[in-house]
Structure formats: structure tokens, C-alpha cells
Design an enzyme around this catalytic site. Structure first.
Site, PDB file in Angstrom:
ATOM      1  N   ASN A 166       5.383  -3.320 -15.832  1.00 58.45           N
ATOM      2  CA  ASN A 166       4.091  -3.192 -15.152  1.00 58.45           C
ATOM      3  C   ASN A 166       3.251  -4.466 -15.327  1.00 58.45           C
ATOM      4  O   ASN A 166       3.322  -5.131 -16.356  1.00 58.45           O
ATOM      5  CB  ASN A 166       3.329  -1.957 -15.645  1.00 58.45           C
ATOM      6  CG  ASN A 166       3.530  -1.678 -17.118  1.00 58.45           C
ATOM      7  OD1 ASN A 166       4.561  -2.018 -17.684  1.00 58.45           O
ATOM      8  ND2 ASN A 166       2.540  -1.110 -17.753  1.00 58.45           N
TER       9      ASN A 166
ATOM     10  N   SER B  15       9.011  -7.633 -10.862  1.00 64.68           N
ATOM     11  CA  SER B  15       7.593  -7.252 -10.875  1.00 64.68           C
ATOM     12  C   SER B  15       6.827  -8.133  -9.896  1.00 64.68           C
ATOM     13  O   SER B  15       7.254  -9.249  -9.594  1.00 64.68           O
ATOM     14  CB  SER B  15       6.991  -7.484 -12.265  1.00 64.68           C
ATOM     15  OG  SER B  15       7.599  -6.663 -13.218  1.00 64.68           O
ATOM     16  N   THR B  16       5.675  -7.645  -9.433  1.00 70.11           N
ATOM     17  CA  THR B  16       4.804  -8.454  -8.589  1.00 70.11           C
ATOM     18  C   THR B  16       3.968  -9.367  -9.482  1.00 70.11           C
ATOM     19  O   THR B  16       3.272  -8.883 -10.373  1.00 70.11           O
ATOM     20  CB  THR B  16       3.867  -7.541  -7.773  1.00 70.11           C
ATOM     21  OG1 THR B  16       4.670  -6.645  -7.008  1.00 70.11           O
ATOM     22  CG2 THR B  16       2.966  -8.338  -6.857  1.00 70.11           C
TER      23      THR B  16
ATOM     24  N   ARG C  51       1.556  -6.952  19.860  1.00 72.50           N
ATOM     25  CA  ARG C  51       1.114  -7.959  18.889  1.00 72.50           C
ATOM     26  C   ARG C  51       0.468  -7.294  17.674  1.00 72.50           C
ATOM     27  O   ARG C  51       0.439  -7.849  16.591  1.00 72.50           O
ATOM     28  CB  ARG C  51       0.106  -8.925  19.538  1.00 72.50           C
ATOM     29  CG  ARG C  51       0.725  -9.784  20.624  1.00 72.50           C
ATOM     30  CD  ARG C  51      -0.364 -10.487  21.406  1.00 72.50           C
ATOM     31  NE  ARG C  51      -1.306  -9.518  21.989  1.00 72.50           N
ATOM     32  CZ  ARG C  51      -2.416  -9.862  22.622  1.00 72.50           C
ATOM     33  NH1 ARG C  51      -2.736 -11.123  22.763  1.00 72.50           N
ATOM     34  NH2 ARG C  51      -3.210  -8.934  23.120  1.00 72.50           N
TER      35      ARG C  51
ATOM     36  N   GLY D 123      -4.738   4.294  -1.900  1.00 71.82           N
ATOM     37  CA  GLY D 123      -4.587   4.324  -3.353  1.00 71.82           C
ATOM     38  C   GLY D 123      -3.259   3.688  -3.697  1.00 71.82           C
ATOM     39  O   GLY D 123      -2.706   2.914  -2.919  1.00 71.82           O
TER      40      GLY D 123
ATOM     41  N   CYS E 127      -0.460  -0.562  -6.321  1.00 68.79           N
ATOM     42  CA  CYS E 127      -0.244  -1.950  -5.890  1.00 68.79           C
ATOM     43  C   CYS E 127      -1.391  -2.595  -5.134  1.00 68.79           C
ATOM     44  O   CYS E 127      -1.820  -3.688  -5.495  1.00 68.79           O
ATOM     45  CB  CYS E 127       1.010  -2.019  -5.028  1.00 68.79           C
ATOM     46  SG  CYS E 127       2.483  -1.647  -5.964  1.00 68.79           S
TER      47      CYS E 127
ATOM     48  N   LYS F 270      -4.678  -3.664  -7.071  1.00 68.62           N
ATOM     49  CA  LYS F 270      -4.300  -4.602  -8.138  1.00 68.62           C
ATOM     50  C   LYS F 270      -3.896  -5.965  -7.550  1.00 68.62           C
ATOM     51  O   LYS F 270      -4.340  -7.010  -8.028  1.00 68.62           O
ATOM     52  CB  LYS F 270      -3.128  -3.998  -8.926  1.00 68.62           C
ATOM     53  CG  LYS F 270      -2.354  -4.976  -9.765  1.00 68.62           C
ATOM     54  CD  LYS F 270      -1.258  -4.274 -10.518  1.00 68.62           C
ATOM     55  CE  LYS F 270       0.007  -4.013  -9.741  1.00 68.62           C
ATOM     56  NZ  LYS F 270       0.873  -5.170  -9.505  1.00 68.62           N
TER      57      LYS F 270
HETATM   58  P1  NAD Z   1       5.699   1.424 -14.113  1.00 67.32           P
HETATM   59  O1  NAD Z   1       4.493   1.431 -14.980  1.00 67.32           O
HETATM   60  O2  NAD Z   1       6.107   2.674 -13.402  1.00 67.32           O
HETATM   61  O3  NAD Z   1       6.975   0.947 -14.974  1.00 67.32           O
HETATM   62  C1  NAD Z   1       6.974  -0.150 -15.829  1.00 67.32           C
HETATM   63  C2  NAD Z   1       7.798   0.217 -17.062  1.00 67.32           C
HETATM   64  O4  NAD Z   1       7.975  -0.951 -17.845  1.00 67.32           O
HETATM   65  C3  NAD Z   1       7.151   1.253 -17.980  1.00 67.32           C
HETATM   66  O5  NAD Z   1       7.994   2.370 -18.114  1.00 67.32           O
HETATM   67  C4  NAD Z   1       6.937   0.500 -19.313  1.00 67.32           C
HETATM   68  O6  NAD Z   1       7.141   1.320 -20.449  1.00 67.32           O
HETATM   69  C5  NAD Z   1       8.022  -0.563 -19.223  1.00 67.32           C
HETATM   70  N1  NAD Z   1       7.766  -1.730 -20.072  1.00 67.32           N
HETATM   71  C6  NAD Z   1       6.634  -2.471 -20.195  1.00 67.32           C
HETATM   72  N2  NAD Z   1       6.824  -3.492 -21.050  1.00 67.32           N
HETATM   73  C7  NAD Z   1       8.107  -3.412 -21.498  1.00 67.32           C
HETATM   74  C8  NAD Z   1       8.899  -4.187 -22.382  1.00 67.32           C
HETATM   75  N3  NAD Z   1       8.407  -5.286 -22.969  1.00 67.32           N
HETATM   76  N4  NAD Z   1      10.175  -3.801 -22.618  1.00 67.32           N
HETATM   77  C9  NAD Z   1      10.680  -2.712 -22.014  1.00 67.32           C
HETATM   78  N5  NAD Z   1       9.991  -1.936 -21.153  1.00 67.32           N
HETATM   79  C10 NAD Z   1       8.719  -2.285 -20.895  1.00 67.32           C
HETATM   80  O7  NAD Z   1       5.483   0.247 -13.059  1.00 67.32           O
HETATM   81  P2  NAD Z   1       6.107   0.128 -11.581  1.00 67.32           P
HETATM   82  O8  NAD Z   1       5.301   0.924 -10.620  1.00 67.32           O
HETATM   83  O9  NAD Z   1       7.584   0.334 -11.659  1.00 67.32           O
HETATM   84  O10 NAD Z   1       5.798  -1.407 -11.274  1.00 67.32           O
HETATM   85  C11 NAD Z   1       6.515  -2.449 -11.897  1.00 67.32           C
HETATM   86  C12 NAD Z   1       6.223  -3.742 -11.165  1.00 67.32           C
HETATM   87  O11 NAD Z   1       6.681  -3.663  -9.815  1.00 67.32           O
HETATM   88  C13 NAD Z   1       4.741  -4.111 -11.074  1.00 67.32           C
HETATM   89  O12 NAD Z   1       4.611  -5.496 -11.167  1.00 67.32           O
HETATM   90  C14 NAD Z   1       4.357  -3.650  -9.688  1.00 67.32           C
HETATM   91  O13 NAD Z   1       3.269  -4.376  -9.163  1.00 67.32           O
HETATM   92  C15 NAD Z   1       5.613  -3.931  -8.905  1.00 67.32           C
HETATM   93  N6  NAD Z   1       5.807  -3.097  -7.712  1.00 67.32           N
HETATM   94  C16 NAD Z   1       5.521  -1.766  -7.738  1.00 67.32           C
HETATM   95  C17 NAD Z   1       5.750  -0.982  -6.608  1.00 67.32           C
HETATM   96  C18 NAD Z   1       5.441   0.492  -6.599  1.00 67.32           C
HETATM   97  O14 NAD Z   1       5.485   1.072  -5.539  1.00 67.32           O
HETATM   98  N7  NAD Z   1       5.147   1.112  -7.715  1.00 67.32           N
HETATM   99  C19 NAD Z   1       6.316  -1.562  -5.474  1.00 67.32           C
HETATM  100  C20 NAD Z   1       6.627  -2.916  -5.497  1.00 67.32           C
HETATM  101  C21 NAD Z   1       6.373  -3.674  -6.626  1.00 67.32           C
HETATM  102  C1  UDX Z   2       2.757  -0.392  -1.032  1.00 65.44           C
HETATM  103  C2  UDX Z   2       3.493  -1.241   0.012  1.00 65.44           C
HETATM  104  O1  UDX Z   2       3.563  -0.517   1.243  1.00 65.44           O
HETATM  105  C3  UDX Z   2       4.888  -1.592  -0.477  1.00 65.44           C
HETATM  106  O2  UDX Z   2       5.522  -2.434   0.464  1.00 65.44           O
HETATM  107  C4  UDX Z   2       4.767  -2.297  -1.808  1.00 65.44           C
HETATM  108  O3  UDX Z   2       6.051  -2.611  -2.301  1.00 65.44           O
HETATM  109  C5  UDX Z   2       4.015  -1.435  -2.818  1.00 65.44           C
HETATM  110  O4  UDX Z   2       2.729  -1.068  -2.278  1.00 65.44           O
HETATM  111  P1  UDX Z   2       2.823   2.158  -1.773  1.00 65.44           P
HETATM  112  O5  UDX Z   2       1.522   1.848  -2.426  1.00 65.44           O
HETATM  113  O6  UDX Z   2       3.895   2.819  -2.556  1.00 65.44           O
HETATM  114  O7  UDX Z   2       3.476   0.834  -1.169  1.00 65.44           O
HETATM  115  O8  UDX Z   2       2.545   3.096  -0.495  1.00 65.44           O
HETATM  116  P2  UDX Z   2       1.965   2.816   0.968  1.00 65.44           P
HETATM  117  O9  UDX Z   2       2.750   3.607   1.926  1.00 65.44           O
HETATM  118  O10 UDX Z   2       1.780   1.399   1.259  1.00 65.44           O
HETATM  119  O11 UDX Z   2       0.520   3.502   0.882  1.00 65.44           O
HETATM  120  C6  UDX Z   2      -0.524   2.985   0.084  1.00 65.44           C
HETATM  121  C7  UDX Z   2      -1.794   3.764   0.344  1.00 65.44           C
HETATM  122  O12 UDX Z   2      -2.302   3.515   1.649  1.00 65.44           O
HETATM  123  C8  UDX Z   2      -1.624   5.268   0.246  1.00 65.44           C
HETATM  124  O13 UDX Z   2      -2.738   5.837  -0.396  1.00 65.44           O
HETATM  125  C9  UDX Z   2      -1.547   5.695   1.688  1.00 65.44           C
HETATM  126  O14 UDX Z   2      -1.937   7.025   1.879  1.00 65.44           O
HETATM  127  C10 UDX Z   2      -2.537   4.734   2.329  1.00 65.44           C
HETATM  128  N1  UDX Z   2      -2.330   4.518   3.770  1.00 65.44           N
HETATM  129  C11 UDX Z   2      -1.150   3.990   4.217  1.00 65.44           C
HETATM  130  C12 UDX Z   2      -3.353   4.810   4.662  1.00 65.44           C
HETATM  131  O15 UDX Z   2      -4.433   5.273   4.278  1.00 65.44           O
HETATM  132  N2  UDX Z   2      -3.149   4.578   6.000  1.00 65.44           N
HETATM  133  C13 UDX Z   2      -1.995   4.044   6.473  1.00 65.44           C
HETATM  134  O16 UDX Z   2      -1.889   3.844   7.692  1.00 65.44           O
HETATM  135  C14 UDX Z   2      -0.962   3.748   5.557  1.00 65.44           C
END
Ligand code: NAD
Ligand code: UDX
Length: 463
Positions: free
Chosen positions: A92, A132-133, A261, A274, A277, A280
Site C-alpha cells: 500500500n 504499486s502506484t 471523442r 470513492g 485510488c 490518493k
Molecule cells: P492493500 O492495502 O489491499 O494491500 C497491501 C498489502 O501490503 C497489505 O496486506 C499489507 O499488509 C502489505 N504490506 C505492506 N508493507 C509490507 C511489507 N513491507 N512486507 C510485506 N507486506 C507488506 O493495498 P492495494 O489496494 O492492494 O494497493 C496496493 C498498491 O496498488 C497501491 O499502491 C495502490 O495505489 C495500487 N493500486 C490499487 C488498486 C486497487 O484497486 N486497490 C488498483 C491499482 C493500483
Molecule cells: C480505479 C481505476 O478505475 C482503476 O483503473 C485503477 O487501477 C484503480 O482505481 P476503482 O477505484 O477500483 O478503480 O473503481 P472505479 O470503477 O474506477 O470506481 C471508482 C469510484 O468512482 C467508485 O466509487 C465508483 O462508484 C465511482 N464512479 C465510477 C462514479 O461515480 N461514476 C462513474 O461513472 C464511474
């Protein structure tokens, strides 16, 4: 180089599903997902794959197929690092809650810990992949930590951001729009890129695999999320204008979305976006722009967040105003708490902020969400530190039965677009409610004509 062992640090919403799909599609590769959180790893290893810690349609079936064959979940981080040729970092990167950049910058302490642990353990050359992002130029910091050991081990850093959305993660991973891999232009860098391209090529066609320099790849991820969130804030801004003018935001979205477009996706007006991502990553982008002195760029993107906060606040204000300017001791039922349908994730869900506002007005909130527990709802509210745990406990009611949740309510607020809400027996719900019975549809999913015919006072977003 033939890849036979991969490790992923972080078994969360990204690490878990991503590695499960890699394991399913590459049975010749051993994939080990490690995490410090023992409880999470235990849940990933639960005999019944329905109990894995992340709810995503189709995920438990993939885990059932691959786990124990070539997919493993473990807390032994060092062993997994030592054995792997490719190490994904998928931990994370939340918004900092302290110190410089508090409330804006990404907290990279978990990333740095991973880099230090890899540096400590690695005895042979490794490809380290940023999944991670991360802020643009993080790879530089990771490389400096990895190279500091001076033990001759060679590291290649790749950026391979993940674009999956929760609720559709499996589908997104199986058929991605693109795979983005950023790496170094050196011969070694190109070799590392090829090794990762070869992994994805097991199921993704070559024209969908895009390779760039590391900085473009890192920045593309923040840019994609900023553009997506910007569309939602743009349509939400229009929703307020629609409410004042008699236009209907659904009709406006349809009309503009047919312009090729503009396109039709991500134009759904709502109570506000919400998820872990969007907010943040935009705050992080704003922070980066400011740190380069680009104040106009920073202000431009910050407005997406300001609009989203306004949309959430506007929704709760409207509930209070419509219920005769007081919700004190009134029961308001929330249908949905997750930040979107088909996930049990609640991070930054609009429901949390709307509930907080209404509890400030002394409302009693009954919540029904098919995948979110009472414990999670309370911990989300406690995290805001608006009031004590006991006070939150007294203001939140939960039930496993949506009809019970709605009984004697003054109003229902739809906060998540779960499909099942549309199919409820709305006559039965109406019969059990206080009159007039109000519905505030924060997702525009219910049938206005049908609800009004039953007798509800129905309000949607943007019409
Ligand atoms: P998450 O909180 O669900 O998972 C992260 C995990 O990493 C946790 O379980 C935590 O315990 C573990 N962790 C942290 N530090 C550690 C360490 N030093 N060693 C081992 N484990 C460790 O987070 P996530 O939603 O999977 O997001 C991870 C990354 O991916 C973030 O940078 C996020 O921005 C990016 N991302 C998330 C999404 C999404 O939809 N959630 C999509 C695309 C990118
Ligand atoms: C987002 C990006 O879509 C994904 O590509 C990236 O990797 C992680 O962040 P996520 O947050 O999981 O994904 O869901 P997403 O479908 O994007 O929805 C995010 C929020 O926007 C939700 O609360 C959703 O309900 C809201 N949303 C989405 C709207 O209110 N209107 C829309 O038209 C689309």
C-alpha cells in the site's frame, strides 16, 4: 532468461488477484504472494476459497484452481525474495498522515521497507517490479537503496502499474486494455523488460503490451486515475446544474457520450467517487506538481477533489433539508456501504462521509451492505475521529436483512449500486416505513416512475 519463480510482496486487492491470474495463466511459473499480515495470509490459505479476504467475482474459483499447484500465500517474505527471479512490490502507498506532505504526498515507507528487505536478502540478480502506484521518479530511490549493499548483486527496476478496477478485477486482469511496462534503455534494462513481457505474453496479445521509459510508466498511472476521476467530477458538477435547470444528467451524459471523442464510460453521476485510488493519487499528483513549483497544474487537478467533496456534502445536506431541516433521532437507512458494487472494499467510500455528516445532525443510521460487516463500518467511522467509538456504536444499526433495515425508516439513501437493490420488493419496504417515505438515490439506479407510483418521495442525483 526463463522465468520460473515470481514473488509478490503485498497480498492485498492488487497483489492477490494479479498473482492469482498470473499463476492461472502460467502454470510453469511458481508464484508466491507474501505479506506481513498473518491474518490476511491465513485467510488466503483458508480451505474454503469462499473465505479469501477479498471479494471479487470469479476470484475464489481461480484461487481454488491454482493454489497449492503453483500459487502460494506465505508470511515468509525473506524466503520468497531469495528464491524469486522477479519480485513484484504491491504494498500500500496511502496518503501521508504525518510530517512533510501530510494529507497530500504518498507515504512510501512500506515501499522503502520492501527495497531494504530485498537488498538485505538477495544473493543473486533480481528484477524488481513496481506494481504499486508510485510518484514519478520513485524507481530512482528504490534503485539507490538496492544498489547500496555493494555485494555485486545486479537489480533491474521496472514499472508495471496495475489498471484493474475493483469489482471487475478478474475480468480486467484476464483481458486488460493494455499492459504497461517501463524500464531502462540499457541492454540489461531491455532484457528485464523482455522477461516481464514474456510472462504477460502467456495470455495477453503483443499489441496490448506497451513498453516505455520508467518515468513515463510511473506518471501514466497517476495520469490515468486523474483523467478518470476528472470525468466523474465533471459530470457531477453538471448534475448540480441539472437539478437547478430541469435538465436530466442521465440524458446529458447519454447525449455527450455518443460523441466518439468523448465516449460513454465514466459519465455516471453519483454521490461522489470513492475507493483507495482516485483521491490518493490525485492528491499525490497535486503534491508532485507543487513540489516542482507548478501551481497552476496543481490547482487544476485539486479541483477534481474539491468537486468530489462538495458532491458528498451536497448529498447529506439535501437529506437534512428535505426532511424538514432536522434528522435528529430519525432513522435513515443506507443501502450500501462499499465504495462501489461487487467489492467488500470501503476505503474512501462516500457512505462514510455522508454517515458522518448525518450523525453530526443526530440521525440514527441503519446500514445494509451485502458484503460489508458491522465491524468494518464502525472502524471506517472511527478512523475519521469525529466522535468516540461508543457514540458511533449508538448511532449505527446493522442487520443481515435489508427489509428489517428499512423498517420504520424516515428515509432510504442508496450509497452503492449493488444490483440486488433494484430488485427489492419496494412496496413491502414502503409499507414498513414512516410517511412521507423518502428515497435519496445516490446512484440513480432505482425506477423513479415505479417508486413514485408506490408513494415514495424520490430524489435522484442530477434530475
Ligand atoms: P492493500 O492495502 O489491499 O494491500 C497491501 C498489502 O501490503 C497489505 O496486506 C499489507 O499488509 C502489505 N504490506 C505492506 N508493507 C509490507 C511489507 N513491507 N512486507 C510485506 N507486506 C507488506 O493495498 P492495494 O489496494 O492492494 O494497493 C496496493 C498498491 O496498488 C497501491 O499502491 C495502490 O495505489 C495500487 N493500486 C490499487 C488498486 C486497487 O484497486 N486497490 C488498483 C491499482 C493500483
Ligand atoms: C480505479 C481505476 O478505475 C482503476 O483503473 C485503477 O487501477 C484503480 O482505481 P476503482 O477505484 O477500483 O478503480 O473503481 P472505479 O470503477 O474506477 O470506481 C471508482 C469510484 O468512482 C467508485 O466509487 C465508483 O462508484 C465511482 N464512479 C465510477 C462514479 O461515480 N461514476 C462513474 O461513472 C464511474
Amino acid at each position: 532468461m526463463e522465468i520460473t519463480k515470481i514473488c509478490c510482496i503485498g497480498a492485498g486487492y492488487v497483489g492477490g488477484p494479479t498473482m492469482a491470474v498470473i499463476a492461472q495463466k502460467c502454470p510453469q511459473i511458481q508464484v508466491t504472494v507474501v505479506d506481513l499480515n498473518t491474518e490476511r495470509i491465513l485467510a488466503w490459505n483458508d480451505k474454503n476459497t469462499e473465505n479469501i479476504p477479498i471479494y471479487e467475482p470469479g476470484l475464489s474459483e481461480i484461487v481454488a484452481e491454482a493454489r497449492g499447484r503453483n500459487l502460494f500465500f506465505s508470511t515468509d517474505v525473506e524466503k520468497a525474495i531469495d528464491e524469486a527471479q522477479i519480485i513484484f512490490i504491491s504494498v500500500n502507498t496511502p496518503t501521508k498522515t504525518y510530517g512533510k506532505g501530510k494529507g497530500m504526498a504518498a507515504d512510501l515507507k512500506y515501499i522503502e521497507l520492501c527495497a531494504r528487505q530485498i537488498a538485505k536478502v538477495a544473493k543473486g540478480d533480481k528484477i524488481v517490479v513496481e506494481k504499486s502506484t508510485l510518484p514519478v521518479r520513485t524507481a530512482e530511490a528504490i534503485k539507490s537503496i538496492l544498489d547500496s549493499t555493494g555485494n555485486g548483486v545486479q537489480f533491474q527496476i521496472l514499472s508495471n502499474p496495475e489498471f484493474l478496477a475493483e469489482g471487475t478485477a478478474v475480468q480486467d486482469l484476464l483481458s486488460p486494455d493494455r499492459i504497461l511496462i517501463g524500464g531502462d534503455y540499457s541492454v540489461e534494462g531491455q532484457k528485464a523488460i523482455k522477461a516481464l513481457v514474456d510472462v504477460y505474453s502467456n495470455w495477453v496479445s503483443p499489441e496490448k503490451i506497451l513498453t516505455t521509459n520508467v518515468w513515463s510508466s510511473e506518471l501514466s498511472k497517476l495520469t490515468a486515475n486523474a483523467f478518470l476521476a476528472q470525468r466523474i467530477s465533471s459530470i457531477n458538477a453538471m448534475s448540480e446544474l441539472c437539478e437547478k435547470t430541469g435538465a436530466d444528467v442521465n440524458e446529458v451524459a447519454r447525449a455527450i457520450g455518443m460523441d466518439s471523442r468523448i465516449g460513454s464510460k465514466f459519465l455516471k453521476a453519483s454521490v461522489g467517487f470513492g475507493g483507495s485510488c482516485f483521491q490518493k493519487d490525485i492528491l499525490n499528483l497535486v503534491y508532485i506538481a507543487k513540489s516542482y513549483g507548478l501551481n497552476e497544474v496543481a490547482d487544476y487537478w485539486e479541483q477534481v477533489i474539491i468537486m468530489n467533496d462538495h458532491q458528498k456534502r451536497r448529498f447529506s445536506n439535501n437529506i437534512v433539508q428535505t426532511l424538514y431541516n432536522t434528522v435528529a433521532d430519525k432513522k435513515i437507512t443506507f443501502l450500501g456501504w462499499a465504495f462501489k458494487k461487487d467489492t467488500n472494499d470501503t476505503r474512501e467510500s462516500a457512505a462514510i462521509y455522508v454517515a458522518d455528516d448525518l450523525i453530526n445532525e443526530h440521525a440514527k443510521i441503519a446500514v445494509f451492505d451485502p458484503k460489508v460487516s458491522r465491524k468494518k463500518i464502525l472502524s471506517d467511522l472511527d478512523y475519521l475521529e469525529t466522535r468516540t467509538l461508543e457514540e458511533n456504536e449508538k448511532s449505527i444499526f446493522t442487520s443481515e436483512d435489508p427489509y428489517l433495515s428499512c423498517e420504520k425508516a424516515h428515509a432510504i439513501a442508496v450509497l452503492t449500486e449493488w444490483d440486488e437493490f433494484v430488485h427489492y420488493d419496494w412496496q413491502k419496504i414502503y409499507d414498513g416505513m414512516q410517511k412521507p417515505a423518502f428515497v435519496f438515490d445516490g446512484r440513480n439506479i432505482l425506477d423513479k416512475t415505479k417508486l413514485e407510483a408506490i408513494g415514495f418521495v424520490y430524489q435522484a442525483i442530477g434530475s
